[in-house]
Design a protein around this motif. Structure first.
Motif, PDB file in Angstrom:
ATOM      1  N   ALA A   7     115.575 -31.730  40.739  1.00  0.00           N
ATOM      2  CA  ALA A   7     116.025 -32.785  39.824  1.00  0.00           C
ATOM      3  C   ALA A   7     117.293 -33.444  40.357  1.00  0.00           C
ATOM      4  O   ALA A   7     117.454 -34.672  40.301  1.00  0.00           O
ATOM      5  CB  ALA A   7     116.265 -32.212  38.427  1.00  0.00           C
ATOM      6  N   ALA A   8     118.199 -32.643  40.907  1.00  0.00           N
ATOM      7  CA  ALA A   8     119.454 -33.180  41.437  1.00  0.00           C
ATOM      8  C   ALA A   8     119.223 -34.005  42.693  1.00  0.00           C
ATOM      9  O   ALA A   8     119.923 -35.002  42.925  1.00  0.00           O
ATOM     10  CB  ALA A   8     120.420 -32.034  41.723  1.00  0.00           C
ATOM     11  N   LYS A   9     118.261 -33.618  43.515  1.00  0.00           N
ATOM     12  CA  LYS A   9     117.933 -34.418  44.709  1.00  0.00           C
ATOM     13  C   LYS A   9     117.570 -35.847  44.302  1.00  0.00           C
ATOM     14  O   LYS A   9     118.060 -36.825  44.883  1.00  0.00           O
ATOM     15  CB  LYS A   9     116.724 -33.817  45.449  1.00  0.00           C
ATOM     16  CG  LYS A   9     117.001 -32.640  46.336  1.00  0.00           C
ATOM     17  CD  LYS A   9     115.688 -32.301  47.029  1.00  0.00           C
ATOM     18  CE  LYS A   9     115.720 -31.003  47.751  1.00  0.00           C
ATOM     19  NZ  LYS A   9     114.410 -30.665  48.318  1.00  0.00           N
ATOM     20  N   TYR A  10     116.690 -35.953  43.309  1.00  0.00           N
ATOM     21  CA  TYR A  10     116.248 -37.273  42.866  1.00  0.00           C
ATOM     22  C   TYR A  10     117.406 -38.045  42.238  1.00  0.00           C
ATOM     23  O   TYR A  10     117.581 -39.241  42.490  1.00  0.00           O
ATOM     24  CB  TYR A  10     115.101 -37.127  41.873  1.00  0.00           C
ATOM     25  CG  TYR A  10     114.416 -38.432  41.533  1.00  0.00           C
ATOM     26  CD1 TYR A  10     113.309 -38.856  42.261  1.00  0.00           C
ATOM     27  CD2 TYR A  10     114.873 -39.241  40.506  1.00  0.00           C
ATOM     28  CE1 TYR A  10     112.673 -40.054  41.966  1.00  0.00           C
ATOM     29  CE2 TYR A  10     114.257 -40.440  40.199  1.00  0.00           C
ATOM     30  CZ  TYR A  10     113.151 -40.837  40.934  1.00  0.00           C
ATOM     31  OH  TYR A  10     112.542 -42.035  40.630  1.00  0.00           O
ATOM     32  N   ALA A  11     118.205 -37.351  41.422  1.00  0.00           N
ATOM     33  CA  ALA A  11     119.348 -38.005  40.774  1.00  0.00           C
ATOM     34  C   ALA A  11     120.350 -38.497  41.820  1.00  0.00           C
ATOM     35  O   ALA A  11     120.886 -39.607  41.706  1.00  0.00           O
ATOM     36  CB  ALA A  11     120.025 -37.040  39.804  1.00  0.00           C
TER      37      ALA A  11
END
Length: 356
Positions: free
Chosen positions: A104-108
């Motif tokens: 999720a953090a990669k995409y964010a």
């Protein structure tokens, strides 16, 4: 003029070892990853709160902490929106946790145009250092291309505290490279798809290191080797510009299981491990399949559909559906193009060969 070399995107820092999470500020400063020291930190809503209590004293007091509820596209977009709305000039996003938080953090981070540092607390899969975020969406699960983490920190003390199943699952993920590479080479022979030799060498080295190591997840040296392997696997995908080094029929079967049986409790790496041995068996490489199955068994990982909680007919359905999960990808499944009846016979033979 001949091109004599190529530039390869790689993390500015990779740190693996016991207690290294407490070194995060020094790692960021030494590598000049965070110029201002203003960090946005993503954690899970559950165990992440405990991690915050343990690590906050070692991190900047003005860090912004943000929880992630799930590895979904909506959750990743929401994380980016909340970080943007905080009004602080964060210059680095740090994801502390397992694959759900990191994905999720990669995409964010990609959405915000910020570098990401992944601090892994388990070894369940190779997404720690990969250029892919696997997120739930309205259609099921999707793989999204994102920049690879600029820094990777794997604290083996935190890994040892994770449920052992989440650590063992990474073994299946690493071993699946063997089958994925065989599929990539098959596609090269049959369709002319190019194979990146460097990426293949990295992925193969990672898998063989885990396959050949005599230790267990209780052994710190084995944990370090497994962590190295998962980082190397993710980096192989970055080098190749595709998930091919670690994803073939094994992952098609995994995606099919996820879509057909979403309530199944098996881990991603467990499913990929079974898919890899089955695909290798289907390929006719019985000695290699037996070697992989023996390693999974030694580490108390699933080998047959029954070990995953699936009946033979359910696994047949997953294998039949698997090619539809990655249109355009050529693996042993697309090559053989077996009928449902032939798949049923192949699965029965596989179970008869490897059932404990």
């Amino acid at each position: 003029m001949a091109v004599l070399s190529r530039l390869i995107q790689a993390p500015a820092a990779v740190r693996i070892g016991p207690g290294v999470a407490t070194e995060l500020p020094a790692i960021l400063a030494d590598q000049r990853i965070s110029g201002s020291g203003k960090l946005a930190i993503a954690i899970s809503e559950g165990s992440g709160l405990t991690l915050r209590e343990r690590l906050s004293a070692d991190l900047p007091a003005d860090a912004g902490w943000f929880t992630v509820s799930r590895a979904s596209l909506d959750s990743a977009v929401d994380l980016a929106d909340r970080i943007r709305a905080a009004g602080t000039a964060f210059d680095t996003l740090v994801a502390i946790g397992g694959g759900k938080v990191i994905d999720a953090a990669k995409y964010a981070a990609a959405r915000l145009g910020m570098p990401l540092v992944a601090v892994a607390t388990n070894l369940a899969h190779d997404g720690i250092c990969s250029p892919v975020a696997t997120l739930e969406n309205d259609a099921g699960t999707g793989s999204y291309g994102v920049p690879s983490p600029i820094g990777v920190v794997i604290d083996l003390d935190l890994v040892r505290e994770a449920p052992v199943r989440y650590v063992r699952a990474g073994i299946g993920e690493a071993l699946s490279n063997i089958s994925a590479l065989a599929d990539w080479e098959l596609s090269h022979r049959e369709t002319g798809e190019p194979v990146d030799g460097l990426a293949a060498a990295m992925a193969r080295t990672a898998a063989e290191a885990v396959l050949r190591h005599p230790g267990t997840v209780a052994d710190e040296h084995f944990l370090a080797v497994l962590a190295d392997a998962l980082v190397l696997s993710g980096q192989a995908m970055t080098v190749a510009g595709t998930s091919r080094p670690g994803s073939g029929a094994c992952h098609e079967i995994n995606h099919a299981i996820n879509q057909l049986y979403p309530k199944l409790a098996a881990q991603h790496g467990e499913q990929c491990g079974v898919g890899a041995v089955f695909a290798t068996h289907l390929r006719g490489d019985r000695d290699r399949a037996a070697e992989m199955a023996e390693t999974l068994t030694r580490h108390e990982l699933p080998v047959t559909p029954g070990d995953l909680g699936l009946g033979i007919d359910q696994f047949v359905e997953a294998v039949t559906f698997a090619p539809h999960t990655r249109p355009g990808r050529f693996t042993i499944l697309e090559h053989l193009d077996l009928s449902r009846g032939e798949i049923h016979d192949a699965v029965k033979d596989y179970v008869a060969t490897y059932a404990r």
